[in-house]
Write an enzyme that holds these catalytic residues in place. Structure first.
Site, PDB file in Angstrom:
ATOM      1  N   ASP A 104       3.663  19.880   8.440  1.00  0.00           N
ATOM      2  CA  ASP A 104       4.520  21.078   8.415  1.00  0.00           C
ATOM      3  C   ASP A 104       5.852  20.837   7.692  1.00  0.00           C
ATOM      4  OD1 ASP A 104       4.911  19.346  10.600  1.00  0.00           O
ATOM      5  OD2 ASP A 104       5.876  20.872  11.813  1.00  0.00           O
ATOM      6  N   ARG A 150      -8.753  -0.635   3.975  1.00  0.00           N
ATOM      7  CA  ARG A 150      -7.873   0.416   3.444  1.00  0.00           C
ATOM      8  C   ARG A 150      -6.496  -0.152   3.130  1.00  0.00           C
ATOM      9  NH1 ARG A 150      -6.475   4.813   7.021  1.00  0.00           N
ATOM     10  NH2 ARG A 150      -5.132   5.088   5.225  1.00  0.00           N
ATOM     11  N   LYS A 191       0.842  -1.211   0.000  1.00  0.00           N
ATOM     12  CA  LYS A 191       0.000   0.000   0.000  1.00  0.00           C
ATOM     13  C   LYS A 191       0.870   1.251   0.000  1.00  0.00           C
ATOM     14  CE  LYS A 191      -1.838   1.829   3.980  1.00  0.00           C
ATOM     15  NZ  LYS A 191      -1.606   3.270   4.033  1.00  0.00           N
ATOM     16  N   ASN A 192       1.871   1.276   0.892  1.00  0.00           N
ATOM     17  CA  ASN A 192       2.660   2.503   1.038  1.00  0.00           C
ATOM     18  C   ASN A 192       3.624   2.731  -0.118  1.00  0.00           C
ATOM     19  OD1 ASN A 192       1.282   2.956   3.353  1.00  0.00           O
ATOM     20  ND2 ASN A 192       2.966   2.508   4.758  1.00  0.00           N
ATOM     21  N   ARG A 242      -4.742  10.275   4.202  1.00  0.00           N
ATOM     22  CA  ARG A 242      -3.686  11.285   4.316  1.00  0.00           C
ATOM     23  C   ARG A 242      -2.705  11.236   3.163  1.00  0.00           C
ATOM     24  NH1 ARG A 242      -1.850  13.794   8.552  1.00  0.00           N
ATOM     25  NH2 ARG A 242       0.261  13.337   7.906  1.00  0.00           N
ATOM     26  N   ARG A 245      -0.904  14.419  13.522  1.00  0.00           N
ATOM     27  CA  ARG A 245      -0.119  14.061  12.331  1.00  0.00           C
ATOM     28  C   ARG A 245       0.022  15.253  11.374  1.00  0.00           C
ATOM     29  NH1 ARG A 245      -1.670   8.367   9.853  1.00  0.00           N
ATOM     30  NH2 ARG A 245       0.413   8.508   8.984  1.00  0.00           N
ATOM     31  N   PRO A 246       0.855  16.200  11.723  1.00  0.00           N
ATOM     32  CA  PRO A 246       0.970  17.419  10.917  1.00  0.00           C
ATOM     33  C   PRO A 246       1.646  17.188   9.565  1.00  0.00           C
ATOM     34  CG  PRO A 246       2.613  17.385  12.669  1.00  0.00           C
ATOM     35  CD  PRO A 246       1.764  16.175  12.870  1.00  0.00           C
ATOM     36  N   ASP A 272       4.038   0.493  12.099  1.00  0.00           N
ATOM     37  CA  ASP A 272       2.814  -0.126  11.581  1.00  0.00           C
ATOM     38  C   ASP A 272       2.665  -1.589  12.014  1.00  0.00           C
ATOM     39  OD1 ASP A 272       2.135   2.221  10.372  1.00  0.00           O
ATOM     40  OD2 ASP A 272       2.650   1.604   8.339  1.00  0.00           O
ATOM     41  N   CYS A 278      -6.360  12.658  12.656  1.00  0.00           N
ATOM     42  CA  CYS A 278      -6.210  11.240  12.381  1.00  0.00           C
ATOM     43  C   CYS A 278      -6.521  10.511  13.666  1.00  0.00           C
ATOM     44  CB  CYS A 278      -4.774  11.020  11.921  1.00  0.00           C
ATOM     45  SG  CYS A 278      -4.070   9.465  12.284  1.00  0.00           S
TER      46      CYS A 278
HETATM   47  C1  UD1 Z   1       3.978   6.857   6.539  1.00  0.00           C
HETATM   48  C2  UD1 Z   1       3.145   5.624   6.273  1.00  0.00           C
HETATM   49  C3  UD1 Z   1       2.515   5.109   7.567  1.00  0.00           C
HETATM   50  C4  UD1 Z   1       3.605   4.906   8.635  1.00  0.00           C
HETATM   51  C5  UD1 Z   1       4.475   6.152   8.774  1.00  0.00           C
HETATM   52  C6  UD1 Z   1       5.673   5.931   9.687  1.00  0.00           C
HETATM   53  C7  UD1 Z   1       2.380   5.936   4.008  1.00  0.00           C
HETATM   54  C8  UD1 Z   1       1.249   6.209   3.093  1.00  0.00           C
HETATM   55  N1  UD1 Z   1       2.101   5.946   5.324  1.00  0.00           N
HETATM   56  O1  UD1 Z   1       3.088   7.867   7.043  1.00  0.00           O
HETATM   57  O2  UD1 Z   1       1.862   3.877   7.285  1.00  0.00           O
HETATM   58  O3  UD1 Z   1       2.990   4.649   9.871  1.00  0.00           O
HETATM   59  O4  UD1 Z   1       4.988   6.559   7.483  1.00  0.00           O
HETATM   60  O5  UD1 Z   1       6.457   4.902   9.202  1.00  0.00           O
HETATM   61  O6  UD1 Z   1       3.483   5.662   3.585  1.00  0.00           O
HETATM   62  N2  UD1 Z   1       5.782  14.542  11.081  1.00  0.00           N
HETATM   63  C9  UD1 Z   1       5.703  15.885  11.429  1.00  0.00           C
HETATM   64  N3  UD1 Z   1       5.471  16.785  10.432  1.00  0.00           N
HETATM   65  C10 UD1 Z   1       5.323  16.424   9.125  1.00  0.00           C
HETATM   66  C11 UD1 Z   1       5.407  15.061   8.783  1.00  0.00           C
HETATM   67  C12 UD1 Z   1       5.636  14.131   9.790  1.00  0.00           C
HETATM   68  O7  UD1 Z   1       5.845  16.255  12.603  1.00  0.00           O
HETATM   69  O8  UD1 Z   1       5.125  17.289   8.273  1.00  0.00           O
HETATM   70  C13 UD1 Z   1       6.036  13.531  12.137  1.00  0.00           C
HETATM   71  C14 UD1 Z   1       4.827  12.607  12.351  1.00  0.00           C
HETATM   72  O9  UD1 Z   1       3.883  13.174  13.230  1.00  0.00           O
HETATM   73  C15 UD1 Z   1       5.511  11.369  12.897  1.00  0.00           C
HETATM   74  C16 UD1 Z   1       6.839  11.319  12.144  1.00  0.00           C
HETATM   75  O10 UD1 Z   1       7.044  12.656  11.662  1.00  0.00           O
HETATM   76  O11 UD1 Z   1       5.787  11.543  14.271  1.00  0.00           O
HETATM   77  C17 UD1 Z   1       6.880  10.362  10.990  1.00  0.00           C
HETATM   78  O12 UD1 Z   1       5.712  10.518  10.185  1.00  0.00           O
HETATM   79  P1  UD1 Z   1       5.764  10.242   8.627  1.00  0.00           P
HETATM   80  O13 UD1 Z   1       6.948   9.392   8.307  1.00  0.00           O
HETATM   81  O14 UD1 Z   1       5.644  11.531   7.912  1.00  0.00           O
HETATM   82  O15 UD1 Z   1       4.431   9.419   8.387  1.00  0.00           O
HETATM   83  P2  UD1 Z   1       3.565   9.377   7.065  1.00  0.00           P
HETATM   84  O16 UD1 Z   1       4.412   9.649   5.882  1.00  0.00           O
HETATM   85  O17 UD1 Z   1       2.334  10.196   7.273  1.00  0.00           O
END
Ligand code: UD1
Length: 419
Positions: free
Chosen positions: A124, A399, A22-23, A92, A121-122, A305, A116
């Site tokens: 930024d 999903r 999926k990812n 997302r 889950r920002p 995950d 979420c």
């Molecule tokens: C992806 C995966 C999800 C997995 C996660 C962590 C997909 C579609 N989803 O989610 O299944 O659980 O990686 O391996 O691939 N963060 C911020 N700001 C941002 C972005 C992230 O603070 O702009 C923080 C998040 O809150 C979290 C960490 O960074 O604590 C990692 O999140 P991230 O790797 O971005 O997760 P996703 O890409 O959303």
């Protein structure tokens, strides 16, 4: 609303084919925005998230055709760089379209994803990253409006590793003027596949699989007509933990064992026998599990995950253990539901650490899924429990897991989907 009825206490035996990840498929579909013509993606998992991403691309003007295991996307008619709230809020990963839209059209209007099931889950890092490439970013009525006539390469240092921000900023940067360096880049296999795919289009990305990516901007890209999605390491890990907990012998086919090294090592510490071949993993468990403490971490660490599923496994271990969640500090919504099935898990939110009591005798219950991976751990718990359980809100599992009840039934689980 669909629900599962599960009769527990059956050991699992046989073969399972693991689906595409999926990812990996979602960012590849987003990257199709940068393609100019026809792309066929194969080994596509049959998931509601793949359908959501198809709907998003169709809304932008691409022609998308989903047939069994394949998605055909023609991006020639793509003309509308807009991602509406209705679709982004259900998934997302829709936010992935921001980077490629900006690179292709010089502008994009993408809804902010919103909350979420386990915290804010920002996004930024995504926004700061594209700003550092020279885009202007405004927020209007819940939408990000990003613009740039010509993105410019830059050095971007993410505050921490983010899978989504790496993919997004990467897709924005490949057509930028000059060189970009992304520090604290994600090394996840799904991001590696995205990098290789973009390189096959003519992008110049190096450092793939490390935490520093170098991107030499190019002026144009060529069409790529096919890509095969890598196997889903999270689906494979879920089956491994399920068989470990119930006992039995199951061979997982179509996997990449290299992507599961940490999980395999943790399972071996937990007294599970694992045989690895080229593209298969055979697991043999007598159900006698040793407790083993873990921490989740970015790849190649223990995947967040899979933490919910690991908690279930540790609940049937011969002693107590701990699990520290380092990626999402409040990803513990599944704990009260697991406890309803007889687990004894307590969470210290200050340290994001769960204490898991072992030797639990699980008893069937009526439980509710709160999110995708939570649904998976509840299914595994019901498979270990005495009696008949009901799992509600299985739309979460649809999903991210391709026909999980069919795959589980094939190896001897008693699981039925009901409406
Ligand atoms: C992806 C995966 C999800 C997995 C996660 C962590 C997909 C579609 N989803 O989610 O299944 O659980 O990686 O391996 O691939 N963060 C911020 N700001 C941002 C972005 C992230 O603070 O702009 C923080 C998040 O809150 C979290 C960490 O960074 O604590 C990692 O999140 P991230 O790797 O971005 O997760 P996703 O890409 O959303």
């Amino acid at each position: 609303m669909d629900y599962f009825e599960i009769e527990g206490k059956n050991q699992l035996f046989g073969d399972v084919d693991i689906s595409g990840a999926k990812n990996a498929v979602l960012p590849l579909m987003a990257a199709s925005i940068l393609n100019t013509n026809q792309l066929t993606i194969s080994n596509v998992p049959n998931l509601s998230d793949s359908i959501t991403m198809s709907d998003l691309l169709k809304g932008m003007g691409s022609e998308v055709d989903l047939s069994s295991g394949k998605i055909h996307i023609n991006s020639q008619s793509l003309n509308n760089p807009y991602a509406p709230y209705d679709l982004v809020r259900t998934m997302r990963a829709s936010f992935y379209v921001l980077g490629p839209l900006l690179a292709k059209f010089g502008e994009a209007k993408v809804s902010l994803p919103g909350g979420c099931a386990w915290g804010p889950r920002p996004v930024d890092f995504h926004i700061e990253g594209i700003k550092q490439l020279g885009a202007t970013v405004d927020l209007e009525e819940g939408y990000i409006i990003a613009k740039s006539n010509q993105l410019k390469g830059n050095k971007i240092v993410f505050p921490k590793i983010s899978v989504g921000a790496t993919g997004n900023v990467l897709m924005a940067s490949i057509l930028a003027d000059g060189d970009t360096e992304i520090h604290n880049a994600a090394a996840e296999p799904e991001i590696q596949q995205l990098c290789h795919f973009l390189n096959s289009m003519g992008a110049k990305i190096s450092g793939i699989g490390t935490n520093i990516l170098q991107i030499e901007g190019v002026t144009s890209l060529q069409n790529v007509d096919s890509v095969d999605v890598i196997p889903d390491r999270i689906e494979a890990g879920t089956f491994l933990m399920g068989v470990a907990a119930t006992g039995g012998e199951v061979k997982l086919n179509k996997v990449n064992p290299d992507h599961l090294k940490t999980i395999i090592s943790c399972l071996e510490h937990a007294n599970v026998n694992i045989r690895v071949e080229n593209d298969s993993i055979t697991i043999l468990s007598d159900g006698n599990i040793n407790p083993y403490d873990i921490e989740t971490n970015e790849y190649p660490g223990f995947a967040t995950d899979l933490q919910a599923q690991w908690m279930l496994l540790m609940s049937v271990a011969s002693g107590d253990s701990t699990l520290k969640e380092n990626i999402y500090f409040d990803r513990f919504n599944h704990v009260p539901e697991l406890n309803r099935l007889g687990c004894d898990i307590s969470v210290d939110l200050k340290t994001a650490t769960a204490s898991i009591k072992g030797q639990r005798k699980l008893i069937a219950a009526n439980v509710t899924s709160t999110d995708l991976r939570a649904s998976a751990c509840l299914i595994l718990a019901a498979l270990c429990a005495e009696g008949n359980s009901t799992i509600n809100r299985v739309y979460h599992i649809d999903r991210g897991y391709d026909k999980i009840e069919e795959k589980l039934s094939k190896i001897g689980a008693k699981i039925i989907r009901k409406k």
